[in-house]
Design an enzyme around this catalytic site. Structure first.
Site, PDB file in Angstrom:
ATOM      1  N   CYS A  54     -10.248 -11.231  14.088  1.00  0.00           N
ATOM      2  CA  CYS A  54     -11.276 -12.207  14.456  1.00  0.00           C
ATOM      3  C   CYS A  54     -10.621 -13.568  15.231  1.00  0.00           C
ATOM      4  CB  CYS A  54     -11.453 -13.115  13.120  1.00  0.00           C
ATOM      5  SG  CYS A  54     -12.129 -12.038  11.661  1.00  0.00           S
ATOM      6  N   GLU A  76     -20.470 -14.117  20.861  1.00  0.00           N
ATOM      7  CA  GLU A  76     -20.462 -12.950  21.540  1.00  0.00           C
ATOM      8  C   GLU A  76     -20.091 -13.098  23.191  1.00  0.00           C
ATOM      9  OE1 GLU A  76     -23.270  -9.805  19.847  1.00  0.00           O
ATOM     10  OE2 GLU A  76     -24.124 -11.873  19.773  1.00  0.00           O
ATOM     11  N   ASP A 118      12.306   7.084  16.608  1.00  0.00           N
ATOM     12  CA  ASP A 118      12.848   6.317  17.752  1.00  0.00           C
ATOM     13  C   ASP A 118      14.488   6.439  17.038  1.00  0.00           C
ATOM     14  OD1 ASP A 118      11.436   4.453  19.520  1.00  0.00           O
ATOM     15  OD2 ASP A 118      10.343   4.496  17.789  1.00  0.00           O
ATOM     16  N   CYS A 175       0.923  -1.360   0.206  1.00  0.00           N
ATOM     17  CA  CYS A 175      -0.027   0.050   0.073  1.00  0.00           C
ATOM     18  C   CYS A 175       0.708   1.524  -0.049  1.00  0.00           C
ATOM     19  CB  CYS A 175      -1.088   0.087   0.927  1.00  0.00           C
ATOM     20  SG  CYS A 175       0.028   0.120   2.884  1.00  0.00           S
ATOM     21  N   CYS A 213      -5.053  -8.987  13.013  1.00  0.00           N
ATOM     22  CA  CYS A 213      -6.104 -10.002  12.767  1.00  0.00           C
ATOM     23  C   CYS A 213      -7.127  -9.671  13.643  1.00  0.00           C
ATOM     24  CB  CYS A 213      -5.878 -11.493  12.830  1.00  0.00           C
ATOM     25  SG  CYS A 213      -7.203 -12.443  12.702  1.00  0.00           S
ATOM     26  N   SER A 224      14.000   3.619   5.318  1.00  0.00           N
ATOM     27  CA  SER A 224      15.327   4.081   5.173  1.00  0.00           C
ATOM     28  C   SER A 224      15.672   5.015   6.575  1.00  0.00           C
ATOM     29  CB  SER A 224      15.852   4.690   3.954  1.00  0.00           C
ATOM     30  OG  SER A 224      15.182   6.038   4.090  1.00  0.00           O
ATOM     31  N   VAL A 225      16.905   4.783   7.025  1.00  0.00           N
ATOM     32  CA  VAL A 225      17.364   5.569   8.249  1.00  0.00           C
ATOM     33  C   VAL A 225      17.318   7.203   7.608  1.00  0.00           C
ATOM     34  CG1 VAL A 225      19.809   5.455   7.336  1.00  0.00           C
ATOM     35  CG2 VAL A 225      19.055   5.983   9.799  1.00  0.00           C
TER      36      VAL A 225
HETATM   37  C1  LIG Z   1       3.478   1.993  10.039  1.00  0.00           C
HETATM   38  C2  LIG Z   1       4.612   2.394  10.279  1.00  0.00           C
HETATM   39  C3  LIG Z   1       5.208   2.760  11.620  1.00  0.00           C
HETATM   40  C4  LIG Z   1       6.362   3.199  11.843  1.00  0.00           C
HETATM   41  N1  LIG Z   1       7.003   3.309  13.198  1.00  0.00           N
HETATM   42  C5  LIG Z   1       8.133   3.794  13.555  1.00  0.00           C
HETATM   43  C6  LIG Z   1       8.553   3.960  14.810  1.00  0.00           C
HETATM   44  O1  LIG Z   1       8.036   3.353  15.751  1.00  0.00           O
HETATM   45  N2  LIG Z   1       9.569   4.770  15.361  1.00  0.00           N
HETATM   46  C7  LIG Z   1      10.231   5.425  14.081  1.00  0.00           C
HETATM   47  O2  LIG Z   1      11.179   6.043  14.434  1.00  0.00           O
HETATM   48  N3  LIG Z   1       9.576   5.422  12.916  1.00  0.00           N
HETATM   49  C8  LIG Z   1       8.874   4.500  12.619  1.00  0.00           C
HETATM   50  N4  LIG Z   1       8.196   4.628  11.188  1.00  0.00           N
HETATM   51  C9  LIG Z   1       8.690   5.700  10.513  1.00  0.00           C
HETATM   52  C10 LIG Z   1       9.735   4.968   9.418  1.00  0.00           C
HETATM   53  O3  LIG Z   1      10.797   4.766  10.096  1.00  0.00           O
HETATM   54  C11 LIG Z   1       9.844   6.015   8.190  1.00  0.00           C
HETATM   55  O4  LIG Z   1       8.817   6.204   7.623  1.00  0.00           O
HETATM   56  C12 LIG Z   1      11.026   5.326   7.192  1.00  0.00           C
HETATM   57  O5  LIG Z   1      12.167   5.086   7.741  1.00  0.00           O
HETATM   58  C13 LIG Z   1      11.145   6.417   6.059  1.00  0.00           C
HETATM   59  O6  LIG Z   1      11.873   5.916   5.228  1.00  0.00           O
HETATM   60  P1  LIG Z   1      11.658   5.753   3.628  1.00  0.00           P
HETATM   61  O7  LIG Z   1      12.697   5.188   3.224  1.00  0.00           O
HETATM   62  O8  LIG Z   1      10.363   5.095   3.357  1.00  0.00           O
HETATM   63  O9  LIG Z   1      11.399   7.391   3.325  1.00  0.00           O
HETATM   64  P2  LIG Z   1      10.386   8.287   2.301  1.00  0.00           P
HETATM   65  O10 LIG Z   1       8.897   8.014   2.733  1.00  0.00           O
HETATM   66  O11 LIG Z   1      10.938   7.771   1.110  1.00  0.00           O
HETATM   67  O12 LIG Z   1      10.694   9.640   2.749  1.00  0.00           O
HETATM   68  C14 LIG Z   1      10.440  10.469   3.879  1.00  0.00           C
HETATM   69  C15 LIG Z   1      10.542  11.759   3.681  1.00  0.00           C
HETATM   70  O13 LIG Z   1      12.188  12.149   3.710  1.00  0.00           O
HETATM   71  C16 LIG Z   1      12.460  12.626   2.443  1.00  0.00           C
HETATM   72  N5  LIG Z   1      13.685  12.004   2.387  1.00  0.00           N
HETATM   73  C17 LIG Z   1      14.081  10.462   2.392  1.00  0.00           C
HETATM   74  N6  LIG Z   1      15.381  10.285   2.163  1.00  0.00           N
HETATM   75  C18 LIG Z   1      15.773  11.538   2.217  1.00  0.00           C
HETATM   76  C19 LIG Z   1      17.262  12.113   1.973  1.00  0.00           C
HETATM   77  N7  LIG Z   1      18.451  11.157   1.909  1.00  0.00           N
HETATM   78  N8  LIG Z   1      17.451  13.184   2.055  1.00  0.00           N
HETATM   79  C20 LIG Z   1      16.248  14.244   2.356  1.00  0.00           C
HETATM   80  N9  LIG Z   1      15.254  13.828   2.135  1.00  0.00           N
HETATM   81  C21 LIG Z   1      14.875  12.515   2.235  1.00  0.00           C
HETATM   82  C22 LIG Z   1      11.488  12.475   1.542  1.00  0.00           C
HETATM   83  O14 LIG Z   1      11.356  13.355   0.440  1.00  0.00           O
HETATM   84  C23 LIG Z   1      10.217  12.196   2.442  1.00  0.00           C
HETATM   85  O15 LIG Z   1       9.652  13.589   2.815  1.00  0.00           O
HETATM   86  C24 LIG Z   1       7.009   4.104  10.766  1.00  0.00           C
HETATM   87  C25 LIG Z   1       6.593   3.850   9.711  1.00  0.00           C
HETATM   88  C26 LIG Z   1       5.515   3.263   9.426  1.00  0.00           C
HETATM   89  C27 LIG Z   1       4.885   3.586   7.971  1.00  0.00           C
HETATM   90  S1  FES Z   2      -8.983 -10.436  10.460  1.00  0.00           S
HETATM   91 FE1  FES Z   2      -7.933 -12.165  10.740  1.00  0.00          FE
HETATM   92  S2  FES Z   2      -9.271 -13.954  10.127  1.00  0.00           S
HETATM   93 FE2  FES Z   2     -10.522 -11.939  10.177  1.00  0.00          FE
HETATM   94  S1  FES Z   3      -3.107  -2.030   3.915  1.00  0.00           S
HETATM   95 FE1  FES Z   3      -0.941  -1.932   3.881  1.00  0.00          FE
HETATM   96  S2  FES Z   3      -0.340  -2.040   5.699  1.00  0.00           S
HETATM   97 FE2  FES Z   3      -2.502  -2.088   6.056  1.00  0.00          FE
END
Ligand SMILES: Cc1cc2nc3c(=O)[nH]c(=O)nc-3n(C[C@H](O)[C@H](O)[C@H](O)COP(=O)(O)OP(=O)(O)OC[C@H]3O[C@@H](n4cnc5c(N)ncnc54)[C@H](O)[C@@H]3O)c2cc1C
Ligand code: FES
Ligand code: FES
Length: 1385
Positions: free
Chosen positions: A168, A1295, A370, A79, A166, A354-355
């Protein structure tokens, strides 16, 4: 562009399940999920949240490295993954693992056989997550596993799916299915399944599992794609507006002049999961291919990590690389960093996140990172490239700067070595990381995170340990970015650690770590900071520390030590910090053969196709030509005039075909969105919106994305002139007498003489309880597809629990006769009551749009809209006065209950009955009540699994707890003394008490005490609490009682020429196993004809979709009894068929001897026997209502520093009657229980001051996950007596078991009580009973608040006092561990 380059660029090419896809053009904002679901037949990839938070969309991504001829495989969330980023990659979905045509994968078969798939909507994602772990485990150099198993370990297998949600199953069977493949599995630890029978040997059991052979590997990367990669063609950037610079120089020229509006720089786009940007970009720059950004370099100065390196890769490197050569002293630091990073998001996010992306999100947009915190503590630096300038600055400076501009790029981050510390000196380096979040293993943002690095040395001349230097970083607590607590660092530096110093440091930290205004739970977050610092330093302050080496040894085994002294494995050392997920659990079911194959634990019908993703849900039905997609515009105001709605404002209302509102209702139609027993609800607000979340209009566009965007950007002009203020609280509703009527016929009756009861009481207490709402969180959101048909007819596919209701509503809305409407429902991806009434307006809106535009129209609500517009559980306020004797016996209970029904009545008038029904599990002596259904300007509340009963059960327990605490009695004894006897039960349940023998609650109450060792464990808990200061345990035993009502259901059974059988049934398959039970019933009932081979009848039966024109009077599926009623209807049909077939059967048997079923049927067809029978089951009025019983014992552990509650063990005993299918019932019991845990412990349903839901995503609304369910969940289904008036003696399971989860809340309360006693004693007060209320949900902050936000300070003050007065005390930190170990042993 040179000819050479020209030749080497080409189209976007990738593979899905081995099939080649080449896309000449594509909108670069297209996600992989959108593509798979709309352009391919692979529909296993489900949309559960669209923000990376649920795992329903997980696929395996495989990349080929032509240089090393290697394939890298990892799971990703489709997604968030943009399609262009998978150029030359291969995707494997669950269908690609196996399917009904080519054979299922053993993962699919095991999910099915372990009963790990109910509604099935989460299952394909789970299967792929597990497969990803399996593929990678097989690549390791681990020892070859025993035959039939993989190289995965049990712990890896569990964690493989830890990020998948999940709603269910309750997860236990999912964990078992995963563990069944692990090399170190003990097969005896696996739960109830359809593969083996009790008593079989381990070898036999093993042989019964669907064979897994690691050599039957699935080719995740097709050969043709390898060849294409070798030919070196890259993506034509211009054509796709997707640029993949390979060097910093290329990037520099691309970024020149970038102002940030038209260009999106990205690595993996996971940031979109949080920010959900709506901007449209002209071009995308993918940084993954730049070598400087993808490197990971280690030398003696530290580790340098390219900004595009993924979190997973960093974890792997930090954990597993051999650091000794370069950085011998850094190993622990790196491992701790890695350990912490494993709590970030979930595996399928970390694999691409990515970091750099994380740090830029933290820097630019204040993301509660984090990574920023933990890297800050170790003094990291970052390299920033702006234009042609490369600059190295500290991470701290970077975070403090203004937001990074859009033509600058973060190139890398460097973690410096800690080598500064002289290994020969007696200096010790301490490093630890802390995190408090709603889920311990991650997939939840932290309330606060912290990382502390300190250099200390034991002093030879003074008392204690000297702090030479320290770095203390805190983040995610509601500031712009992670910060160092400078003042505290300065304060501690150069100090000898002792209680005074620690006390001052803790006070200082609390004053320093202050969330900004508007942050939720600020005091809680500050108290976490104090708690973590305390935890970090306390083990250094001990009376033994200054004199003996023994202290050092002790200290070293609990905190960071010199590398050379590390003798135990990391995981062993820190096992109390890396929680293992689940321990083995028992499921006890007594099988009964009386009605074979009824009572068999057969696997859920369709389980395997659900796992492979072939099961078709409404949104999987391919769109007909010309199909449009709809999205709701909803009100954000509670009571306002809607002057206008504009969708034509910027940004992009692309593809919008129409915006429908109440004005578009046909002349003969009616603005009606749902209709039910108690009234109707409009489809759209008519000029005046009555609540936030009310539907105002339906935007219809060419794609779902365009419809969603247009709805999201819509501008609604509200007016407040001449309007009263809205009613948003129960108090206001009472003040303004705003109530719905409750028909007297369904209003419950009081019991006994309340005045007399009160007069008999020794004591009376009065109090108030408030309960909030809960959202369904079915994994499949509301969805429908409407297709106009000839002659003004319409066909609607609806994910509905009551298609018949949608049918008549649509007819009324369109102003057409009901025979012009046909509603079809095959299966529903989870309902829990939320698809009874709330699904109707969804189907109706699609029908209206299709009718008006003469085009098919469908919708699939995004999670946020679904959460905001779909009611949920009823909030309420309860005021009670209870009278009781000094032994705890209650003599009278008087209740006043105000229920928030929202703006329309829906099913709310039934609430008083259901609340009272479960509340009467205790004998209250006399019971009287005044229940009001308040009409407020909140979204309409509707039925959610166990509506009212859940609250009733809680109210009863809250009162019992209150009585017990005011008498200083054990709660369990107060429960005991007030349990209903059969005689009192008859008083409270006049119509449903049943026979004496049916009242199994008292015996289960005693039996469970024995089987769960309740009394011994109560003592152990006391012992544990005596020795542990920072963790307290609680245990609680709770009974439940739940009345159900049988309802009429229709059915039809038809036998086709080849002997196969088709069943149509009024009930809907929601995942609850209705089809499975119905099939068993048909096979059982038809067996009475006694043909040869009738044992195979089960395999001949197919249940087909509900069709409101084919089978009428389907009613709704809800109330826990639809499976039973559907079985009853099918039995009636089968009996008719048996009666019709019997004469022929007898004749044929006389002529031919025993005959086969197919012979009988073919003869019957030839002789024109009517082989289709339908029936309407109508329950006997005298037995239509009966009571279900259950008991649960829950034990929890509360962490007083964080407020986290860990559910250690739960034992459930549930009277299942003679279960129609114990596997299905077990799944219902466990699943319901875990959903109940969600209500009582985790799910915060918060609204803003306008009543608009604000916990509206997976980021903020936390349902239970694999790491928050009970560590051990033992369930016994009691096979109680035969009962002629019930359907083959069965009882309900859907239920009632949800109510048992109140035991977890009660156990938490009991643990908190201990904490409060301790806290009081520290303040010099009598530590006896204190009365308090624990909120629902008992979130971490609620628990911590009760345990004392200042618990650390209080403890230190007490300790200091004790020291001064010379009293003995100990810090309890190490005792915690020792007693825990003793108890585990
Ligand atoms: C469901 C979910 C849970 C998460 N939980 C946590 C959590 O608990 N703790 C935590 O710390 N993080 C959490 N994250 C954040 C996650 O670590 C970041 O979304 C991820 O590291 C971003 O990396 P990416 O490569 O996808 O970045 P992208 O989505 O590609 O980029 C993110 C942003 O940074 C910019 N960007 C990316 N790289 C660079 C670069 N090198 N230079 C300049 N701009 C740049 C992009 O333009 C954009 O604006 C979570 C994310 C998700 C989706
Ligand atoms: S959401 Fe996991 S079985 Fe319905
Ligand atoms: S639909 Fe992609 S993680 Fe929920």
């Amino acid at each position: 562009m040179s000819a050479e380059t020209e030749r080497r660029t080409g189209s976007l090419v990738f593979a899905v399940n081995g099939e080649r896809f080449e896309l000449p053009t594509v909108d670069p904002s297209t996600t992989l999920l959108e593509f798979l679901r709309t352009q391919t037949p692979f529909k296993s990839v489900k949309l559960g949240c669209g923000e990376g938070g649920c795992g329903a969309c997980v696929v395996l991504l495989s990349k080929y490295d032509p240089v090393h001829d290697k394939v890298e495989d990892f799971t990703i969330s489709s997604c968030l993954t943009l399609l262009c980023s998978i150029n030359r990659c291969s995707i494997t979905t669950s269908e690609g693992l196996g399917n009904s045509k080519n054979g299922f994968h053993p993962i699919h078969q095991r999910f099915s056989g372990f009963h790990a798939s109910q509604c099935g909507f989460c299952t394909p994602g789970m299967c792929v997550s597990l497969f990803g772990a399996l593929v990678n485990a097989e690549k390791t150099s681990q020892l070859e596993p025993p035959s039939g198993l993989s190289k995965l370990t049990v712990s890896e297998a569990e964690k493989a799916v830890a990020g998948n949600l999940c709603r269910c199953t309750g997860y236990r069977p999912i964990a078992d299915a995963c563990k069944s493949l692990a090399a170190d599995v003990d097969i005896e630890d696996l739960g109830f399944n359809s593969f083996w029978r009790k008593g079989e040997t381990k070898e036999v059991k093993m042989s019964r599992l669907p064979l897994y052979n690691c050599n039957d590997e699935i080719r995740t990367f097709p050969e043709f794609l390898k060849e294409e990669i070798k030919s070196g063609v890259s993506l034509d950037s211009k054509r796709y507006n997707w640029y993949t610079p390979a060097s910093v120089e290329e990037l520099q020229s691309l970024l020149k002049g970038n102002e940030g509006t038209g260009t999106k720089v990205l690595v993996s786009n996971t940031g979109m999961g949080y920010y959900k940007e709506l901007e449209r970009y002209d071009r995308y720059i993918d940084l993954k291919h730049i070598s400087e950004l993808s490197m990971l370099r280690i030398d003696q100065t530290g580790v340098e990590i390219g900004a595009a390196v993924t979190i997973s890769k960093i974890i792997k490197t930090l954990k597993h690389e051999n650091w000794h050569e370069f950085l011998p002293r850094d190993e622990i630091v790196f491992k701790r960093l890695a350990n912490h990073m494993e709590k970030i998001a979930s595996g399928f996010i970390r694999n691409t996140a990515s970091v750099g992306g994380n740090l830029v999100m933290a820097q630019r947009k204040h993301f509660p990172s984090d990574i920023a915190t933990i890297l800050l503590a170790v003094g990291s630096t970052v390299d920033i490239m702006s234009g042609h300038q490369l600059e190295r600055i500290t991470l701290e400076e970077f975070l403090e700067r203004p937001p990074l501009n859009f033509n600058s790029v973060l190139v890398s981050v460097k973690i410096p070595s800690v080598r500064k510390v002289n290994p020969e000196s007696n200096t010790i380096l301490l490093f630890d990381i802390y995190r408090a979040a709603p889920r311990p293993l991650g997939n939840a943002l932290a309330y606060l995170n912290a990382a502390f690095l300190a250099e200390v040395s034991p002093s030879e001349i003074s008392d204690g340990i000297l702090v030479n230097h320290c770095q203390l970083a805190f983040g995610a607590y509601g500031t712009k970015h992670a910060n160092k607590a400078r003042k505290v660092e300065e304060f501690l530096t150069g100090k000898f650690l002792n209680f005074e110093v620690l006390y001052e440091a803790v006070k200082l930290v609390r004053a320093t770590v202050l969330p900004e205004d508007g942050t939720a739970n600020p005091a809680y977050r500050s108290s976490l900071a104090a708690g973590f610092l305390f935890q970090f330093l306390i083990s250094l302050i001990d009376s033994g520390a200054k004199t003996t080496n023994g202290f050092l040894d002790e200290y070293k085994s609990t905190s960071l030590i010199k590398h050379s002294e590390l003798t135990q494995s990391y995981d062993q050392l820190y096992s109390d910090k890396v929680p293992t997920l689940l321990s083995s659990a028992k499921q006890v079911v007594e099988l009964s053969k009386s009605y074979y194959p009824i009572g068999e634990p057969i696997a859920k019908s369709g389980g395997a196709i659900q796992a492979s993703g072939e099961a078709v849900y409404v949104d999987d039905i391919p769109s007909p030509t010309n199909c449009l997609h709809g999205a709701f515009i909803y009100s954000k105001k509670p009571l306002a005039r809607v002057r206008s709605i504009k969708v034509n404002s910027s940004p992009h209302p692309d593809g919008v075909a129409a915006v429908l509102s109440y004005k578009d209702i046909p002349e003969l139609g009616e603005n009606i969105g749902s209709k039910h027993k108690f009234g109707t609800e409009p489809l759209f607000a008519e000029g005046l919106t009555l609540c936030a979340g009310q539907r105002l209009a339906f935007v219809v566009a060419d794609t779902q994305k365009h419809a969603d965007m247009a709805a999201n950007c819509a501008v609604v002009n509200y007016g407040l002139e001449d309007l009263e203020p809205p009613i948003l609280s129960l108090e206001e509703a009472v003040k303004r007498s705003s109530f719905f009527e409750i028909p007297p016929s369904i209003y419950p009756k009081p019991v006994g003489d309340i005045l007399k009861g009160m007069a008999e009481a020794d004591y009376k207490i009065t109090s108030e309880i408030k309960l909030g709402s809960q959202y369904y969180f079915y994994m499949e959101t509301q969805t429908a597809l409407a297709i106009p048909d000839e002659d003004n007819c319409i066909v609607v596919y609806s994910s509905a629990q009551g298609p018949e209701y949608a049918h008549s509503t649509i007819a009324r809305c369109l102003g057409i006769p009901e025979h012009n409407v046909r509603v079809l429902t095959r299966r529903v991806g989870g309902g829990f009551g939320g698809k009874i009434i709330p699904s109707i307006p969804i189907a109706t809106a699609c029908a209206l749009a299709a009718h008006k535009l003469r085009r098919p129209v469908r919708t699939y609500l995004n999670r946020k809209t679904d959460m905001i517009t779909t009611g949920g559980r009823h909030p309420m306020k309860i005021t009670y006065t209870v009278g009781f004797k000094s032994d705890g016996k209650i003599t009278a209970l008087q209740l006043e209950i105000l229920i928030d029904a929202g703006i329309f009545p829906d099913i709310s008038p039934v609430m008083p009955r259901t609340i009272l029904s479960s509340l009467q599990k205790y004998n209250w002596g006399a019971l009287s009540f005044d229940i009001k259904l308040c009409k407020t300007n909140n979204i309409t509340k509707t039925a959610m699994r166990a509506p009212g009963d859940l609250q009733g059960s809680f109210i009863a327990e809250a009162i019992i707890e209150h009585v017990a605490s005011s008498l200083s009695l054990e709660v369990d004894s107060v429960r005991n003394v007030n349990l209903q006897t059969y005689n009192s039960l008859k008083l409270f349940y006049r119509d449903s008490a049943g026979e004496h023998l049916e009242y199994t609650l008292p015996s289960m109450w005693d039996k469970l005490a024995v089987s769960s060792s309740f009394n011994q464990r109560v003592e152990m808990v006391k012992e544990y609490n005596k020795y542990n200061k920072w963790k307290k345990r609680g245990i609680s035993r709770v009974p439940i009682l739940y009345t159900v009502l049988m309802k009429p259901v229709s059915g039809r059974v038809s036998v086709l020429k080849d002997g196969s059988i088709i069943i149509e049934i009024g009930g809907i398959e929601l995942g609850q196993g209705l089809w499975t039970k119905v099939k068993q019933m048909a096979a059982f009932a038809l067996r009475s004809i006694q043909c040869n081979g009738d044992g195979e009848l089960l395999d001949r039966v197919r249940v087909i979709q509900a069709d409101t024109l084919s089978l009428i009077q389907g009613r709704i599926t809800g109330g826990s009894t639809t499976s039973e009623s559907s079985c009853a209807a099918v039995r009636l049909c089968c009996n008719i068929l048996v009666e019709r077939l019997s004469p022929l059967n007898e004749r044929l048997q006389e002529q031919m001897g025993p005959i086969k079923w197919e012979t009988l049927i073919s003869q019957a067809h030839m002789q024109s026997v009517n082989l289709s029978a339908s029936a309407l089951y109508v329950p006997d009025a005298s037995s239509s209502s009966y009571i279900n019983y259950g008991v649960a014992v829950s034990e929890v552990e509360v962490n007083l520093l964080t407020g986290e509650t860990t559910i250690l063990r739960v034992d459930i005993m549930y009277d299942g009657g003679q279960s129609l299918n114990p596997a299905v019932d077990l799944g219902q019991i466990e699943g319901a229980f875990v959903q109940g845990i969600g209500f009582f412990m985790f799910e915060e349903y918060l609204t803003n001051s306008d009543g608009l839901l604000i916990t509206d995503s997976t980021w903020t609304y936390k349902i239970p996950s694999m790491d928050t369910i009970p560590k051990q969940l033992n369930v016994e289904i009691l096979n109680s007596s035969h009962h002629e008036k019930r359907i083959l003696s069965s009882k309900a399971s859907g239920e009632p078991p949800l109510l048992l989860a109140v035991s977890v809340h009660c156990a938490a309360r009991s643990a908190i009580k201990e904490a409060r006693k301790q806290l009081l004693s520290w303040s010099g007060q009598d530590g006896s009973e204190s009365t308090f209320q624990l909120d629902v949900p008992a979130t971490m902050h609620a628990v911590k608040e009760l345990c004392g936000l200042d618990i650390v300070e209080k403890y230190l003050e007490w300790s200091l006092g004790q020291r001064k007065s010379g009293g003995a005390f100990y810090n309890g930190m190490n005792a915690d561990r020792k007693v825990k170990e003793a108890i585990i042993r």
